[in-house]
Design a protein around this motif. Structure first.
Motif, short mmCIF file in Angstrom:
data_model
loop_
_atom_site.label_atom_id
_atom_site.label_comp_id
_atom_site.label_asym_id
_atom_site.label_seq_id
_atom_site.Cartn_x
_atom_site.Cartn_y
_atom_site.Cartn_z
N GLY A 12 -0.38 55.24 64.24
CA GLY A 12 0.47 55.39 65.42
C GLY A 12 0.76 56.85 65.70
N HIS A 13 0.90 57.18 66.98
CA HIS A 13 1.24 58.54 67.40
C HIS A 13 2.46 58.48 68.30
CE1 HIS A 13 -2.69 59.89 65.93
NE2 HIS A 13 -3.23 58.89 66.58
N GLY A 14 3.37 59.43 68.10
CA GLY A 14 4.55 59.49 68.94
C GLY A 14 5.15 60.88 68.95
N PHE B 127 5.75 54.11 69.47
CA PHE B 127 4.50 54.75 69.09
C PHE B 127 3.32 54.15 69.86
CE2 PHE B 127 7.05 55.92 65.44
CZ PHE B 127 6.54 57.15 65.04
N LEU C 298 5.79 49.56 65.07
CA LEU C 298 5.55 50.91 65.58
C LEU C 298 5.59 50.92 67.10
CD1 LEU C 298 2.71 52.20 63.22
CD2 LEU C 298 5.00 53.14 63.43
N ARG C 299 4.99 49.92 67.71
CA ARG C 299 5.01 49.86 69.18
C ARG C 299 6.42 49.64 69.70
NH1 ARG C 299 -0.52 46.17 70.04
NH2 ARG C 299 -1.99 47.94 69.94
N ALA D 158 0.21 52.85 69.08
CA ALA D 158 -0.30 52.41 67.78
C ALA D 158 -1.47 51.46 67.94
CB ALA D 158 0.82 51.75 66.97
N THR E 16 2.52 61.47 63.53
CA THR E 16 1.45 60.50 63.34
C THR E 16 1.76 59.69 62.09
OG1 THR E 16 -0.25 61.84 64.43
CG2 THR E 16 -1.02 60.20 62.86
N CYS F 3 12.68 57.18 62.43
CA CYS F 3 12.06 57.35 63.75
C CYS F 3 12.73 56.46 64.79
CB CYS F 3 10.57 57.03 63.66
SG CYS F 3 9.60 58.19 62.68
#
Length: 466
Positions: free
Chosen positions: A77-79, A62, A57-58, A64, A157, A142
């Motif tokens: 995780g948020h992006g 994100f 994710l990172r 995360a 998210t 993503c």
């Protein structure tokens, strides 16, 4: 597919097509991690899977982190851009045990590409379909959005849990706090479902609820010689089986008082669509050695499977069951019983009606005891909501066949939790196939499901972003 897709989505789809080998390598790396959540011996492997997803994710971009729990960690995780539409994607990284290992054709944690008898190719490994392959379809979408355009099309998210296959208690505890970072979403995306057939995508719009119960009937103070006591002594197996048999009448309807309270009739729009799916009950049942539907008379097989409630005896035992023969009247008899619920049926009311039925049906000189297991309410999605039309069109554009609104006979508890605790409806979009053998040896995930699923999620994100 459309002849002239939007420039951004065209670039994203091109990126996905160009990176298919990289996507497979990443999925294979995740599949090699033995994240069996129910067995404490694999706790470190579950941690490694969570760490792997955190790093991935990172790498996508994100923000995360891991959320530590009493069990296996959550990955959050948020992006994407602030403001505008916000989606919450849910999946799980844990898998079922592989037993019986001797029935696997190859190492369940060494993924490979295998050919199927009908010419399809599939990824074979534990977790290939349930749920690592499904999770990675979304993450690859993503990744492609970020690589092709520099950004996600909307706020995203990601919530991944590590205990779905072993009760989900840690996620339940986390959601009970109604975390603001999840409540901020507009809709949930859940990938733990399947397509209608290998060429037709689907959105699952109905999930049955459930009630699970064990019942124990006790009779004499010890096992009795059936020659010395037979005919005079109450037999707990007789009592149990007679009471269980009375749960259904000759037409297949459940006899519990009030059982059908809250059971709706199927809307004509859905009935017409289901009739147009070309479902053949004989083929469906023939694949498991049966021939014709045995449920509620006057209802189609799809209604029996998706929109009607059931009562099933899942296990029954008592007395002597070893080799040879032993003539006894047993002291105890046991059964496990489950109900699948629909509409507005109340799980606790069904449980109470079942217990009352059993107590009334069994000889009063015998004892009756119950062990309560899980219970969950049924879920019906608001298919008239704009998100459902957008997602359906996106899936139709990708697969070239109109996406179907389908039901599911099973239950996905997290969907109810999202609704009750976060106020979120869920788009249940997955790309599994009926023959994926989830929870069984030789689990697989079609290559077309994996690659087509990633392209589908890219389109769905674009559609939901408006």
């Amino acid at each position: 597919m459309p002849d002239t897709p939007l420039p951004d989505i065209a670039a994203v789809l091109d990126r996905l097509d160009a990176d298919r080998e990289g996507a497979l390598e990443r999925l294979f790396a995740l599949l090699r991690l033995k994240s069996v959540s129910t067995d404490p011996a694999y706790a470190e492997e579950c941690r490694r899977a969570a760490d792997w997803l955190l790093d991935d994710l990172r790498a996508i971009g994100f923000d995360a982190r891991l959320v530590e729990t009493e069990g296996h960690p959550l990955v959050i995780g948020h992006g994407g851009p602030e403001g505008g539409p916000h989606v919450l994607f849910y999946g799980h990284y844990d898998v079922q045990p592989v037993d019986p290992l001797e029935l696997w054709e190859t190492d369940p944690f060494e993924p490979r590409i295998a050919g199927l008898p009908d010419g399809r190719q599939a990824i074979t490994a534990r977790g290939a379909s349930d749920d690592k392959g499904q999770v990675m379809t979304f993450l690859e979408a993503c990744r492609a959005w970020k690589a092709a355009t520099g950004s996600l099309p909307c706020r995203v998210t990601v919530l991944l849990e590590g205990e779905e296959e072993s009760g989900g208690e840690s996620l339940t505890a986390y959601l009970a706090g109604q975390p603001e970072e999840l409540k901020a979403a507009d809709v949930a995306l859940v990938c733990d479902t399947g397509m209608w057939d290998p060429e037709t995508p689907a959105i699952t719009t109905q999930l049955r609820g459930n009630v699970t119960q064990q019942v124990t009937v006790t009779g004499p103070s010890r096992d009795l010689h059936s020659g010395l006591y037979g005919g005079a002594a109450a037999n707990p197996i007789h009592e149990l089986t007679r009471a269980l048999a009375a749960l259904r009448d000759a037409a297949g309807r459940i006899t519990l008082p009030g059982f059908y309270d809250g059971v709706p009739e199927l809307p004509e729009e859905l009935r017409a669509q289901w009739e147009g799916l070309g479902f053949e009950p004989g083929d469906f049942l023939g694949a498991v050695g049966l021939s014709s539907p045995a449920g509620e008379q006057g209802r189609s097989a799809l209604e029996q499977l998706w929109s009607r409630p059931t009562a099933e005896i899942n296990g029954i035992w008592g007395g002597y069951t070893g080799a040879g023969f032993k003539t006894v009247i047993p002291a105890e008899a046991h059964a496990k019983v489950s109900f699948r619920l629909v509409g507005e049926q109340d799980p606790q009311a069904v449980r109470a009606a079942f217990q009352a039925h059993m107590r009334a049906a069994i000889d009063p000189q015998c004892g009756v005891a119950f062990t309560d297991f899980g219970a969950g309410k049924p879920i019906s999605m608001p298919i008239e909501a704009p998100e459902f039309a957008k997602a359906r069109q996106a899936l139709t554009d990708e697969w070239g066949r109109e996406a179907a609104f389908i039901g599911s006979g099973g239950s996905i508890p997290v969907v109810g939790q999202f609704k009750r605790q976060l106020g979120l409806d869920s788009l249940l979009i997955g790309f599994g196939q009926d023959d994926d053998r989830i929870h069984s040896p030789n689990e697989k995930y079609d290559l077309t499901s994996f690659h087509g699923g990633a392209r589908s999620w890219a389109r769905v994100l674009a559609a939901l972003a408006g």
